[in-house]
Scaffold this motif. Structure first.
Motif, short mmCIF file in Angstrom:
data_model
loop_
_atom_site.label_atom_id
_atom_site.label_comp_id
_atom_site.label_asym_id
_atom_site.label_seq_id
_atom_site.Cartn_x
_atom_site.Cartn_y
_atom_site.Cartn_z
N ILE A 172 0.83 -1.20 0.00
CA ILE A 172 0.00 0.00 0.00
C ILE A 172 0.86 1.25 0.00
N ALA A 213 -0.37 1.77 6.30
CA ALA A 213 -1.21 1.26 5.22
C ALA A 213 -2.67 1.61 5.44
N GLU A 215 -3.20 5.19 4.59
CA GLU A 215 -3.23 5.38 3.15
C GLU A 215 -4.54 4.90 2.54
N LEU A 216 -5.09 3.80 3.07
CA LEU A 216 -6.33 3.26 2.54
C LEU A 216 -7.51 4.20 2.76
N ALA A 239 -11.25 3.11 1.75
CA ALA A 239 -11.25 2.09 0.70
C ALA A 239 -11.02 0.70 1.29
N ARG A 240 -11.50 -0.31 0.57
CA ARG A 240 -11.27 -1.69 1.00
C ARG A 240 -9.86 -2.12 0.62
N LEU A 241 -9.30 -3.02 1.40
CA LEU A 241 -8.02 -3.61 1.08
C LEU A 241 -8.24 -4.70 0.03
N SER A 242 -7.46 -4.68 -1.02
CA SER A 242 -7.57 -5.69 -2.07
C SER A 242 -7.09 -7.03 -1.53
N VAL A 261 -5.59 -0.75 -3.41
CA VAL A 261 -6.75 0.05 -3.01
C VAL A 261 -7.87 -0.14 -4.01
#
Length: 137
Positions: A89, A105, A108-109, A112-115, A135
């Protein structure tokens, strides 16, 4: 007194079911809990906390390397030459500890969902349309 054959068979069946069920339940009860290990004070990489509304969990992997989960999804941690850690990330900031790298991380996200691919090493992009930094919009 003679016991009818049907009663004898029914009793044997009931005994067999009881024995099998007791044995199976005994094995299930003695099994260790599944999932990632809970935070342990003897584990140098262990942490389990709620950070900015996300559950982050850290523990030592199979070979002693740090492993991390964000909301139950794996987040790959990489060791830097300076002794710090980075994640897919945020490759640009070396953090002193695995916990600090996971927190960076999450910062930074944002929302948003974590991939799911953020836990895989060497995957350059997400084929479902997410960014290469793990992201999803």
């Amino acid at each position: 007194m003679i016991v009818p054959r049907r009663v004898a068979l029914r009793s044997l069946f009931a005994l067999a079911v009881t024995a099998f069920t007791g044995g199976a339940l005994g094995r299930i009860a003695s099994r260790p809990p599944s999932g990632p290990p809970a935070a342990d004070t003897r584990d140098p990489h262990a942490f389990d906390e709620l950070y900015r509304g996300r559950r982050i969990l850290g523990f030592s992997g199979s070979e002693g390397e740090p492993a991390a989960l964000v909301d139950g999804l794996p987040l790959h941690l990489m060791r830097c030459a300076d002794g710090g850690y980075v994640t897919p990330i945020d490759h640009y900031e070396s953090c002193p500890t695995p916990r600090a790298a996971v927190r960076a991380a999450v910062d930074e996200l944002g929302t948003a969902r974590l991939s799911p691919l953020a836990g895989a090493h060497g995957v350059p992009t997400d084929p479902t349309g997410g960014s290469p930094r793990g992201v999803h919009a």
